[in-house]
Design a protein around this motif. Structure first.
Motif, PDB file in Angstrom:
ATOM      1  N   VAL A   1       1.544  -0.814  -0.396  1.00 46.38           N
ATOM      2  CA  VAL A   1      -0.629   0.364  -0.153  1.00 46.38           C
ATOM      3  C   VAL A   1       0.683   1.207  -0.161  1.00 46.38           C
ATOM      4  O   VAL A   1       0.813   1.976  -1.218  1.00 46.38           O
ATOM      5  N   ALA A   2       1.950   1.182   1.234  1.00 45.78           N
ATOM      6  CA  ALA A   2       2.506   2.820   1.426  1.00 45.78           C
ATOM      7  C   ALA A   2       3.529   2.203   1.858  1.00 45.78           C
ATOM      8  O   ALA A   2       3.939   0.857   2.199  1.00 45.78           O
ATOM      9  N   THR A   3       4.506   3.551   2.015  1.00 46.80           N
ATOM     10  CA  THR A   3       6.104   2.946   1.920  1.00 46.80           C
ATOM     11  C   THR A   3       6.463   4.322   3.067  1.00 46.80           C
ATOM     12  O   THR A   3       6.469   5.608   2.256  1.00 46.80           O
ATOM     13  N   ILE A   4       7.229   4.875   4.297  1.00 45.84           N
ATOM     14  CA  ILE A   4       7.589   5.601   4.976  1.00 45.84           C
ATOM     15  C   ILE A   4       9.707   5.655   5.178  1.00 45.84           C
ATOM     16  O   ILE A   4       9.390   4.413   5.686  1.00 45.84           O
ATOM     17  N   THR A   5       9.935   5.560   4.508  1.00 45.27           N
ATOM     18  CA  THR A   5      11.979   5.442   4.489  1.00 45.27           C
ATOM     19  C   THR A   5      11.779   6.125   5.956  1.00 45.27           C
ATOM     20  O   THR A   5      11.356   7.052   6.248  1.00 45.27           O
ATOM     21  N   SER A   6      13.300   6.065   6.298  1.00 39.98           N
ATOM     22  CA  SER A   6      14.073   6.488   7.862  1.00 39.98           C
ATOM     23  C   SER A   6      13.869   7.713   7.037  1.00 39.98           C
ATOM     24  O   SER A   6      14.066   8.744   8.681  1.00 39.98           O
ATOM     25  N   GLY A   7      14.493   8.787   6.452  1.00 45.31           N
ATOM     26  CA  GLY A   7      14.499   9.748   6.381  1.00 45.31           C
ATOM     27  C   GLY A   7      12.908  10.263   5.950  1.00 45.31           C
ATOM     28  O   GLY A   7      13.053  11.535   5.686  1.00 45.31           O
ATOM     29  N   GLY A   8      11.999   9.721   6.023  1.00 42.92           N
ATOM     30  CA  GLY A   8      10.823  10.632   5.515  1.00 42.92           C
ATOM     31  C   GLY A   8       9.852  10.606   4.620  1.00 42.92           C
ATOM     32  O   GLY A   8       8.643  10.805   4.071  1.00 42.92           O
TER      33      GLY A   8
END
Length: 113
Positions: free
Chosen positions: A48-55
């Motif tokens: 569905v969706a991803t958020i990286t460590s950098g935002g």
């Protein structure tokens, strides 16, 4: 021991909104990419969706403009805000820590027409 616990699912009418939460323990969500997946009845589990460590965030095309992933580092929680829900959004939503491949138990979302 890493644990991911989702909540916030439920029954909603088409056009409605829900916000899912994923509380992590045993790891810091700010250090790793986190993602949401959905498994519709009888279907495979889809990203569905991803958020990286950098935002940085990314979302599946069919959900862009309706779903938003975010996180609160202080609460060690990842969110999935869903608006304009459709019956085809029905399914079990899972939180995943991509590093280590940890999964939560899922939360059911049912959208009625």
């Amino acid at each position: 021991q890493v644990q991911l616990v989702e909540s916030g699912g439920g029954l909603v009418q088409a056009g409605g909104s829900l916000r899912l939460s994923c509380v992590a323990s045993g790891m810091s969500i700010s250090r790793y990419p986190m993602a949401w997946y959905r498994q519709a009845p009888g279907q495979q589990r889809d990203w569905v969706a991803t958020i990286t460590s950098g935002g940085s965030t990314n979302c599946a095309d069919s959900m862009k403009g309706r779903f938003t992933i975010s996180r609160d580092n202080a609460k060690n929680t990842v969110y999935l805000q869903m608006i304009s829900l459709k019956p085809e959004d029905t399914g079990v939503y899972y939180c995943r820590s991509i590093f280590g491949n940890y999964w939560g138990q899922g939360t059911q979302v049912t959208v009625s027409s």
